[in-house]
Design an enzyme around this catalytic site. Structure first.
Site, PDB file in Angstrom:
ATOM      1  N   GLU A 151       0.828  -1.206   0.000  1.00 25.45           N
ATOM      2  CA  GLU A 151       0.000   0.000   0.000  1.00 25.45           C
ATOM      3  C   GLU A 151       0.869   1.265   0.000  1.00 25.45           C
ATOM      4  O   GLU A 151       0.752   2.147   0.850  1.00 25.45           O
ATOM      5  CB  GLU A 151      -0.963   0.010   1.186  1.00 25.45           C
ATOM      6  CG  GLU A 151      -2.013  -1.070   1.108  1.00 25.45           C
ATOM      7  CD  GLU A 151      -3.068  -0.990   2.198  1.00 25.45           C
ATOM      8  OE1 GLU A 151      -4.180  -1.495   1.987  1.00 25.45           O
ATOM      9  OE2 GLU A 151      -2.772  -0.431   3.277  1.00 25.45           O
ATOM     10  N   GLU A 206      -6.616  -7.318  -1.217  1.00 22.19           N
ATOM     11  CA  GLU A 206      -7.110  -7.292   0.161  1.00 22.19           C
ATOM     12  C   GLU A 206      -8.569  -6.859   0.187  1.00 22.19           C
ATOM     13  O   GLU A 206      -8.992  -5.984  -0.569  1.00 22.19           O
ATOM     14  CB  GLU A 206      -6.315  -6.306   1.021  1.00 22.19           C
ATOM     15  CG  GLU A 206      -4.897  -6.680   1.346  1.00 22.19           C
ATOM     16  CD  GLU A 206      -4.242  -5.670   2.284  1.00 22.19           C
ATOM     17  OE1 GLU A 206      -4.984  -4.936   2.989  1.00 22.19           O
ATOM     18  OE2 GLU A 206      -3.005  -5.597   2.306  1.00 22.19           O
TER      19      GLU A 206
END
EC number: 3.2.1.23
Length: 673
Positions: A159, A316
Site C-alpha cells: 500500500e 485485500e
C-alpha cells in the site's frame, strides 16, 4: 488472458481459474500454529498466500545480519501443501534499528513536525538512505527465493503512499526541485506555470523553491498540484527500483497493491498501472459514505479500467469489520460472498483477504480475518469455506472480460486541483460528484468502465465526464472528437475550468468544454448549505448553480425559482453525429438519474440489469465465445432474472429465468448461438 484456462499470470503460467488468497503473518504466531494454518487453508480452498509483507525486522534483525529460518520454513510449508506464494519484499516499514541509526529517513509533515516510529511506513519516499537499505533487503530476498517453485507473484512493499505519500523534509525539497527542473527546464517557465506574479512569489533560482509547506495564508494551488505529481512519481520510482531488482533474479510477475478507494487520493494510478505485471487493488467498505455498496462497484470498475479491461487481482478486503473507521460495522451473513463476487463480476480473477488469522496484538487486532478470534466454529469461517468452494465452481470464468458500453472519465489530477484550498464552495468535492454520476448509472443497471482522461473513448456509446476540473487541450479535444464521430457525452459542472497548470481558461465556464456544449457561464453561483432550487421539470438541486446562457445548445431544464429563475440548468447540443449534454447544477439523486436515463436511451446503451436502488447488480463477462451473467441480489427478497444456460454456483440448468434468493449470487454460463 483469453484462453479458457487462463486467469492472472503468476509464476511460469497463468492461474488455474479464480485465485483465493490472503495475507499471512506467521511471525505473529508460534511455529506449532503454522501447520494447523496450512491445513485450514487447504480446507478453505485458499491457494495464494502473501507472506513477508512486514517481515523486515524478522529477516534482518540487525544491520546486515539475516535470519531466513522462519520464512524458509513457511514458504516450504505452503509449497508442500500446494499453496502458491505472493512473496513480499518486506520493505513496507523500516525496522527500529534503521530509524535509530538514520532518523533523517523519517517523514516530515507540512508543518515541519516529524512522524516517528511506532506505526508503519515511517520513511520518506525521497530518502536515499532508505532506498539503499530497502534495495539491499530486496536483493537478498530475491536471491534467496527468486527461483523457488512456490513463488507465483512478487509483492513490492505494501500500500505504497497510504500514510507517507507527502513528505516535506529537506531531502524531499531537494528532490522536488530536481523534478521541477526536469519538468520545466527553466525557472522562468516554472514562474509562468505557477503564476508566481501573484503575491510576489516570483523565483529567480531553483534553490528558492520549497514544497508547499504550511503557510500563514492560502498557498499556491499550482505548486500544490505539482507537489502531488512529484510525490506520486517519487513513490512510483521506488516501486520501479524494487521491481528492477526482483526481475534480475526471478521470472515471476511483479505488482504492488493499489488503494482505489474513497479516502486515499495521493497517487495517480493512471501513471502507475503500465508498470504492473498484474494490477492489484485493496478495497474495504467505507461506512462513512452514503452508499458504500455503490462505491465498492465503482472501485472495482476503476481497477478494471486501470488494467485496461484485463483481469485484475483483489489483493485485500475484509471478511467482516475493519479496525480504522469511527464505527467498524460487521458484515451481515452472506455479505462477504456478495462483496467478493461483485469484484469477480467486475473483472477480478482473484479474491484475497487481509488477513488469514486475526491478530491477538497490535493496532489491527480488531480487524476481521478468515480465521476469527473465536476460531473455526463460527459463521465467518463457514462462509469462508463456502466462498472457497464457490470460487472453485467459477474457475472457468477466469480470463473473460467485462462488457461495458458506457464510460466514466476519472482523473486524480482533477481530484487534487478541484479540492484545493481556494475554490467557490468547499461543499463541492470532486469524488462526491464522481460517485453521484456513477451511482445514477449503477441504479439504471448500466455497466460502466472507468477510464482516464487520456483514454480512447471510441468504443463506448455514452461517456460521462463528471467534474473534470483540470483538463488539457488534448483531453478536451478527445471528448469533442468522440462526440463529433457520433458519441454521446454528458458533462457535469466544475468541469473544464483550468488547464494542466491550474490556470483558469478565460472566456467563461465550462472553459475547455464551452464550445462542445454550446453554453457559456458568466459566473458560478454556489448555494449555501440547506438552500435548494427547483427546476421547471419539477427536479430539485442544491450546492451549485451557474449564470448560464446557451450559444447553440437547447435548454432541457431551467431554474423555476431563486435568483436564476429562467436560466438553463440542463442543456443538450448536437455536434456532428453525436450529442453533448451539460448538467450545470447538483441535481438530487433521482433527478440526476432521470437526466442520465435520457442520455442512456439517446445513446442506445442497453442496461445489463434492472433499474432500481442498486440492490440488484447484473454484470456480464465474455470471452472466447463464452458468456457469463452475474446476478447479485443485495435485497432482502428473492428475485427472478431472465437467463438461459447453466448456473455455476448451484450447478443447475436454467431455462428462461434464474432464481436468485435474497442476499445471494448466481452466475449463469449463458447459452450462446
Amino acid at each position: 488472458m483469453d484462453s479458457p484456462e487462463a486467469g492472472l499470470r503468476t509464476g511460469g503460467a497463468t492461474t488455474r481459474g479464480i485465485a483465493y488468497g490472503c495475507d499471512y503473518n506467521p511471525e505473529q504466531w508460534d511455529r506449532d500454529v503454522w501447520r494447523e494454518d496450512v491445513a485450514l487453508m487447504q480446507e478453505a480452498g485458499v491457494d495464494l498466500v502473501a507472506v513477508n509483507i512486514f517481515g523486515w525486522s524478522h529477516v534482518e534483525p540487525r544491520p546486515g545480519e539475516h535470519d531466513w529460518s522462519g520464512l524458509d520454513e513457511v514458504v516450504d510449508l505452503l509449497h508442500a501443501h500446494g499453496i502458491r506464494v505472493n512473496l513480499g519484499t518486506g520493505t513496507s516499514s523500516p525496522p527500529p534499528w534503521l530509524t535509530t541509526l538514520h532518523p533523517e529517513i523519517l517523514p516530515v509533515m507540512a508543518d515541519g513536525t516529524t512522524r516517528f516510529p511506532g506505526g508503519r511506513q515511517a520513511w520518506c519516499p525521497s530518502s536515499a538512505e532508505f532506498r539503499r537499505r530497502a534495495l539491499g533487503l530486496v536483493e537478498q530476498v530475491a536471491k534467496r527465493y527468486g527461483e523457488h517453485p512456490a513463488v507465483a507473484l512478487w509483492h513490492v512493499s505494501n500500500e505504497l503512499g497510504c500514510h507517507n505519500a507527502l513528505c516535506y523534509c529537506d531531502e524531499s525539497a531537494a528532490a522536488f526541485r530536481g523534478w521541477l527542473e526536469r519538468r520545466y527546464g527553466t525557472v522562468d517557465a516554472l514562474n509562468t506555470a505557477w503564476g508566481t506574479s501573484f503575491w510576489s512569489q516570483r523565483y529567480t533560482d531553483w534553490a528558492e523553491i520549497l514544497p508547499p509547506r504550511a503557510t500563514i495564508s492560502l498557498g499556491n494551488p499550482a505548486q500544490a498540484v505539482d507537489f502531488h505529481r512529484f510525490s506520486s512519481d517519487a513513490l512510483l520510482d521506488h516501486y520501479r527500483a524494487e521491481a528492477d531488482v526482483l526481475r534480475r533474479h526471478s521470472s515471476a510477475p511483479v505488482t504492488t497493491n493499489f488503494m482505489v478507494t474513497a479516502h486515499i487520493r495521493n497517487l495517480d494510478y493512471w501513471s502507475w498501472a503500465p508498470e504492473m505485471d498484474v494490477v492489484a487493488n485493496d478495497h474495504y467498505l467505507d461506512h462513512r459514505l452514503d452508499d458504500p455498496r455503490s462505491e465498492l462497484s465503482f472501485a472495482a470498475d476503476l481497477t478494471r479500467g486501470l488494467a485496461g479491461g484485463a483481469p485484475w487481482l483483489l489483493m485485500e478486503q475484509s471478511t467482516s469489520a475493519v479496525n480504522w473507521q469511527p464505527v467498524n460495522v460487521a458484515k451481515e451473513p452472506g455479505q462477504m460472498t456478495r462483496n467478493s463476487l461483485t469484484h469477480v463480476a467486475r473483472g477480478a480473477d482473484g479474491v484475497c483477504f487481509f488477513q488469514w488469522r486475526a491478530s491477538a496484538q497490535g493496532s489491527e487486532k480488531f480487524h476481521s480475518a478468515l480465521v476469527p478470534h473465536a476460531g473455526t466454529d463460527t459463521a465467518v469461517w463457514r462462509e469462508v469455506v463456502e466462498l472457497g468452494a464457490t470460487l472453485d465452481r467459477l474457475d472457468e470464468v477466469a480470463g473473460t472480460r467485462v462488457v461495458a458500453d458506457a464510460a466514466l472519465v476519472f482523473s486524480w489530477e482533477s481530484w487534487w486541483a478541484a479540492d484545493g484550498e481556494a475554490r467557490p464552495s468547499h461543499a463541492v468535492r470532486y469524488l462526491d460528484q464522481v460517485h453521484a454520476a456513477y451511482r445514477a448509472l449503477h441504479e439504471l443497471g448500466v455497466t460502466v468502465e472507468v477510464v482516464g482522461p487520456d483514454s480512447d473513448l471510441s468504443g463506448y456509446g455514452l461517456v460521462i465526464v463528471p467534474a473534470l476540473h483540470m483538463v488539457t487541450d488534448a483531453q478536451a479535444a478527445r471528448v469533442a472528437s468522440y462526440v463529433q464521430a457520433g458519441g454521446h457525452a454528458l458533462v457535469t459542472f466544475w468541469s473544464g475550468i483550468v488547464d494542466q497548470d491550474d490556470r483558469v481558461r478565460l472566456g467563461g465556464y465550462p472553459g475547455a468544454f464551452r464550445e462542445l456544449l454550446g453554453v457559456v457561464a458568466e459566473e458560478v453561483a454556489p448555494l449555501l448549505p440547506g438552500v435548494r432550487v427547483t427546476l421547471d421539470t419539477g427536479a430539485h438541486a442544491s450546492l451549485w448553480t451557474e449564470r448560464l446562457r446557451t450559444t447553440d445548445a437547447t435548454a432541457v431544464a431551467s431554474y423555476a425559482d431563486g435568483p436564476l429563475a429562467g436560466v438553463p440548468a440542463v442543456t443538450r447540443a448536437e455536434r456532428g453525429d453525436g450529442v453533448a449534454w451539460y448538467v450545470a447544477t447538483a441535481l438530487d439523486a433521482p433527478d440526476l438519474r432521470d437526466v442520465l436515463r435520457s442520455a442512456v436511451l439517446g445513446a442506445g446503451v442497453s442496461p445489463t440489469g434492472p433499474e432500481g436502488d442498486g440492490s440488484v447488480e447484473v454484470v456480464r463477462r465474455t470471452g472466447d465465445g463464452r458468456s457469463y451473467l452475474f446476478v447479485i441480489n443485495h435485497a432482502h427478497r428473492d428475485l427472478e432474472h431472465p437467463a438461459t444456460g447453466h448456473e455455476l454456483v448451484t450447478d443447475r440448468p436454467v431455462a428462461g429465468h434464474v432464481h436468485v434468493p435474497a442476499g445471494s449470487v448466481r452466475v449463469v454460463r449463458e447459452d450462446t448461438p
